[in-house]
Write a protein that holds these residues in place. Structure first.
Motif, PDB file in Angstrom:
ATOM      1  N   LEU A  96     -13.167  30.579  32.354  1.00  0.00           N
ATOM      2  CA  LEU A  96     -12.576  29.306  32.078  1.00  0.00           C
ATOM      3  C   LEU A  96     -13.316  28.253  32.579  1.00  0.00           C
ATOM      4  CD1 LEU A  96      -8.740  30.456  32.199  1.00  0.00           C
ATOM      5  CD2 LEU A  96      -9.920  29.780  30.379  1.00  0.00           C
ATOM      6  N   LEU A  97     -13.939  28.359  33.884  1.00  0.00           N
ATOM      7  CA  LEU A  97     -14.691  27.325  34.416  1.00  0.00           C
ATOM      8  C   LEU A  97     -16.057  27.991  34.501  1.00  0.00           C
ATOM      9  CD1 LEU A  97     -12.231  26.182  37.301  1.00  0.00           C
ATOM     10  CD2 LEU A  97     -12.973  24.824  35.262  1.00  0.00           C
ATOM     11  N   PRO A  98     -16.964  27.810  33.805  1.00  0.00           N
ATOM     12  CA  PRO A  98     -18.076  28.595  33.741  1.00  0.00           C
ATOM     13  C   PRO A  98     -19.231  28.232  34.921  1.00  0.00           C
ATOM     14  CG  PRO A  98     -17.835  27.755  31.563  1.00  0.00           C
ATOM     15  CD  PRO A  98     -16.521  27.315  32.382  1.00  0.00           C
ATOM     16  N   ASN A  99     -18.860  27.192  35.581  1.00  0.00           N
ATOM     17  CA  ASN A  99     -19.984  26.755  36.599  1.00  0.00           C
ATOM     18  C   ASN A  99     -19.286  27.414  38.024  1.00  0.00           C
ATOM     19  OD1 ASN A  99     -21.658  25.605  35.041  1.00  0.00           O
ATOM     20  ND2 ASN A  99     -20.652  23.577  35.130  1.00  0.00           N
ATOM     21  N   LEU A 100     -18.177  27.670  37.976  1.00  0.00           N
ATOM     22  CA  LEU A 100     -17.752  28.294  39.142  1.00  0.00           C
ATOM     23  C   LEU A 100     -18.296  29.477  39.873  1.00  0.00           C
ATOM     24  CD1 LEU A 100     -15.111  27.490  40.874  1.00  0.00           C
ATOM     25  CD2 LEU A 100     -13.944  29.135  39.612  1.00  0.00           C
ATOM     26  N   THR A 101     -18.576  29.689  41.224  1.00  0.00           N
ATOM     27  CA  THR A 101     -19.261  30.760  41.872  1.00  0.00           C
ATOM     28  C   THR A 101     -17.865  31.626  42.280  1.00  0.00           C
ATOM     29  OG1 THR A 101     -21.150  29.681  42.407  1.00  0.00           O
ATOM     30  CG2 THR A 101     -20.606  31.513  43.694  1.00  0.00           C
ATOM     31  N   VAL A 102     -17.839  32.911  42.071  1.00  0.00           N
ATOM     32  CA  VAL A 102     -16.599  33.631  42.599  1.00  0.00           C
ATOM     33  C   VAL A 102     -17.049  34.918  43.018  1.00  0.00           C
ATOM     34  CG1 VAL A 102     -15.144  32.611  40.859  1.00  0.00           C
ATOM     35  CG2 VAL A 102     -16.414  34.599  40.090  1.00  0.00           C
TER      36      VAL A 102
ATOM     37  N   ARG B 245     -19.097  33.922  48.495  1.00  0.00           N
ATOM     38  CA  ARG B 245     -18.867  33.400  46.971  1.00  0.00           C
ATOM     39  C   ARG B 245     -17.226  32.954  46.722  1.00  0.00           C
ATOM     40  NH1 ARG B 245     -22.932  35.137  43.532  1.00  0.00           N
ATOM     41  NH2 ARG B 245     -21.381  34.772  41.776  1.00  0.00           N
ATOM     42  N   ARG B 246     -16.429  32.967  47.700  1.00  0.00           N
ATOM     43  CA  ARG B 246     -15.019  32.666  47.817  1.00  0.00           C
ATOM     44  C   ARG B 246     -15.185  31.003  47.654  1.00  0.00           C
ATOM     45  NH1 ARG B 246     -11.404  35.453  52.197  1.00  0.00           N
ATOM     46  NH2 ARG B 246      -9.743  35.618  50.481  1.00  0.00           N
ATOM     47  N   PRO B 247     -14.577  30.390  46.559  1.00  0.00           N
ATOM     48  CA  PRO B 247     -14.439  28.825  46.399  1.00  0.00           C
ATOM     49  C   PRO B 247     -13.162  28.396  46.846  1.00  0.00           C
ATOM     50  CG  PRO B 247     -13.718  29.895  44.289  1.00  0.00           C
ATOM     51  CD  PRO B 247     -14.100  31.006  45.251  1.00  0.00           C
ATOM     52  N   GLY B 248     -13.168  27.065  47.489  1.00  0.00           N
ATOM     53  CA  GLY B 248     -11.947  26.539  47.924  1.00  0.00           C
ATOM     54  C   GLY B 248     -11.068  26.268  46.932  1.00  0.00           C
ATOM     55  N   THR B 249     -10.247  25.510  47.167  1.00  0.00           N
ATOM     56  CA  THR B 249      -8.942  25.074  46.061  1.00  0.00           C
ATOM     57  C   THR B 249      -9.658  23.979  44.938  1.00  0.00           C
ATOM     58  OG1 THR B 249      -7.358  25.161  47.864  1.00  0.00           O
ATOM     59  CG2 THR B 249      -6.646  24.110  46.082  1.00  0.00           C
ATOM     60  N   ARG B 250     -10.567  23.272  45.598  1.00  0.00           N
ATOM     61  CA  ARG B 250     -10.921  22.070  44.637  1.00  0.00           C
ATOM     62  C   ARG B 250     -12.159  22.701  43.965  1.00  0.00           C
ATOM     63  NH1 ARG B 250      -8.130  17.406  45.264  1.00  0.00           N
ATOM     64  NH2 ARG B 250      -8.723  17.322  43.351  1.00  0.00           N
ATOM     65  N   ASN B 251     -12.576  22.173  42.789  1.00  0.00           N
ATOM     66  CA  ASN B 251     -13.628  22.340  42.244  1.00  0.00           C
ATOM     67  C   ASN B 251     -14.180  21.133  41.345  1.00  0.00           C
ATOM     68  OD1 ASN B 251     -13.329  22.941  38.966  1.00  0.00           O
ATOM     69  ND2 ASN B 251     -11.224  23.489  40.182  1.00  0.00           N
ATOM     70  N   ALA B 252     -14.994  21.406  40.583  1.00  0.00           N
ATOM     71  CA  ALA B 252     -15.861  20.146  40.079  1.00  0.00           C
ATOM     72  C   ALA B 252     -14.812  19.321  38.878  1.00  0.00           C
ATOM     73  CB  ALA B 252     -17.092  20.664  39.197  1.00  0.00           C
TER      74      ALA B 252
END
Ligand SMILES: Cc1cc2nc3c(=O)[nH]c(=O)nc-3n(C[C@H](O)[C@H](O)[C@H](O)COP(=O)(O)OP(=O)(O)OC[C@H]3O[C@@H](n4cnc5c(N)ncnc54)[C@H](O)[C@@H]3O)c2cc1C
Length: 405
Positions: free
Chosen positions: A258-264, A363-370
């Motif tokens: 759903l958010l292709p630029n996200l690192t997970v 690779r764990r993101p925080g709550t906020r993203n782009a």
């Protein structure tokens, strides 16, 4: 949300969409609903709960949980969540911070008894601490305090003999769902800091008296309904609507779609649960840790005896029947159950949690993203905790509070 729009104009009058009705999404939805927001909750599956759910099993002819979930009284966000949704009385477990163990190699049974207060005098009592350990061994817990995410559990605390083999390794495998040789010590440090270091009052074992859904899911759905939330089951979100306030509480691989630029995180560990139709006397606590076998944790749940194997990629190739035989043989040795194996069900959650290795933690993101309108939740986000109910609920609360500003 793509399909939400198809339902009509009034759908866009709502304030917040929560995608995913696992405990992270439910925690976020409850926080938002309590704050007065109108919530639309989308869940792809027919039932809510995600990796924390109960269902009827036709082979066993009863309801089971997808896996045994052990909580501790020190899981404060979880306890607050249960209180909020009116389910605080739905957990069971021993009255005291007692952890019975059995060692298959020696046949020894013992109970770890952590004293309730913060001063850890239990480590000075041979009757309370791990057998074969000395008080000085517990200094390893102080070493754990200094753990950074690149430190691995086994190299950091693996030198402390019986304390490692009979407590720290089983604790690490259960809490991190990753073998200690490759698991980061940092999330284990966080667990120890919030439980053992705060004293036994924070270490009382807890699990649902009836089932995971009855404790964590159904009361939250009832709470949300009472607050006027719009709960949409069998509602898979295929795309996010730009500009729409959203808490995204789906598994990491779906978040990435759903958010292709996200690192997970992208490496996972399984958990296997074996449910046997066999009634075990509950013993002192209703559960046991097993050392030196295939079985790791055993729960006496009425007419079902449930066994957990964590970090279960190790047994991925072992056929169910063989795995059940190995585990049942452990129970015969440990508890003297009859040699004939009863009806059983093996439930393998292949992507039970992300692997808690240093590389995956990074690779764990925080709550906020782009996307400033999308707030991330889920046990895989950067909570500092391992992938647990406590982490998931905390992430949901955090995402909701960030959205509320
Ligand atoms: C077998 C097992 C044993 C465990 N044991 C313990 C334990 O002892 N103690 C403990 O604390 N934790 C334990 N855990 C971990 C705990 O279950 C998880 O940390 C927690 O349930 C994760 O919740 P979540 O909401 O982050 O994710 P999930 O439960 O994965 O929720 C995500 C939800 O999003 C939904 N979804 C996915 N895609 C879409 C889409 N496109 N649109 C809408 N919805 C979507 C999914 O269907 C799912 O319901 C265990 C997990 C397993 C599997």
């Amino acid at each position: 949300m793509a399909q939400a729009g198809a339902r009509g104009e009034n759908v866009f009058a709502v304030t917040v969409h929560v995608v995913g009705a696992g405990v992270a999404g439910l925690a976020a939805a409850c926080t938002l609903a309590e704050a007065g927001e109108r919530v639309v909750l989308h869940e792809a599956a027919k039932a809510a709960g995600g990796r924390c759910r109960s269902y009827f099993d036709p082979a066993l002819e009863c309801r089971i949980d997808n896996g045994n979930h052990l909580l501790l009284s020190g899981n404060l966000s979880t306890m607050a969540y249960l209180k909020r949704v009116g389910a605080e009385g739905s957990l069971t477990g021993p009255a005291a911070p007692d952890f019975p163990f059995v060692d298959l190699a020696s046949g020894a049974h013992w109970t770890l008894r952590i004293n309730p207060g913060r001063l850890p005098w239990w480590i000075f009592s041979p009757a309370r601490r791990v057998p074969g350990t000395q008080a000085k061994n517990y200094l390893a817990l102080l070493q754990l305090r200094r753990a950074r995410s690149e430190d691995l559990v086994a190299p950091l605390v693996g030198h402390c003999g019986a304390l490692y083999e009979k407590l720290l390794a089983p604790l690490a495998i259960a809490a991190l769902n990753t073998m200690p040789e490759v698991a980061s010590a940092a999330p284990l440090r966080a667990v120890v800091a919030e439980t053992i270091e705060r004293g036994g009052a924070h270490c009382v074992p807890r699990w649902p008296a009836v089932g995971l859904s009855e404790s964590f899911i159904d009361p939250a759905l009832a709470f949300l309904e009472a607050k006027g939330a719009d709960i949409r089951l069998s509602s898979r979100v295929a795309a996010l609507v730009p500009g729409q306030k959203t808490v995204l509480a789906v598994p990491p691989w779906i978040a990435r779609e759903l958010l292709p630029n996200l690192t997970v995180p992208d490496a996972f560990e399984a958990i296997a649960n074996l449910h046997f139709v066999h009634e075990m006397p509950p013993g002192p606590a209703g559960f046991w840790g097993v050392i030196g076998g295939t079985a790791e944790w055993v729960f006496a749940k009425g007419n079902i005896t449930s066994v957990t194997i964590s970090a279960a990629n190790r047994v991925a190739e072992v056929p169910n029947e063989v795995l059940a035989e190995l585990v049942w043989a452990d129970l015969v040795r440990a508890f003297g159950v009859p040699a004939d194996m009863p009806v059983f069900r093996v439930v393998r959650e292949k992507r039970a949690t992300f692997a808690a290795t240093p590389a995956q933690l990074a690779r764990r993101p925080g709550t906020r993203n782009a996307d400033k309108n999308v707030f991330l939740a889920g046990d895989w986000t950067d909570t500092g905790l391992p992938a647990t109910i406590e982490g998931a609920i905390r992430s949901g609360n955090r995402a909701a509070l960030a959205l509320l500003g």
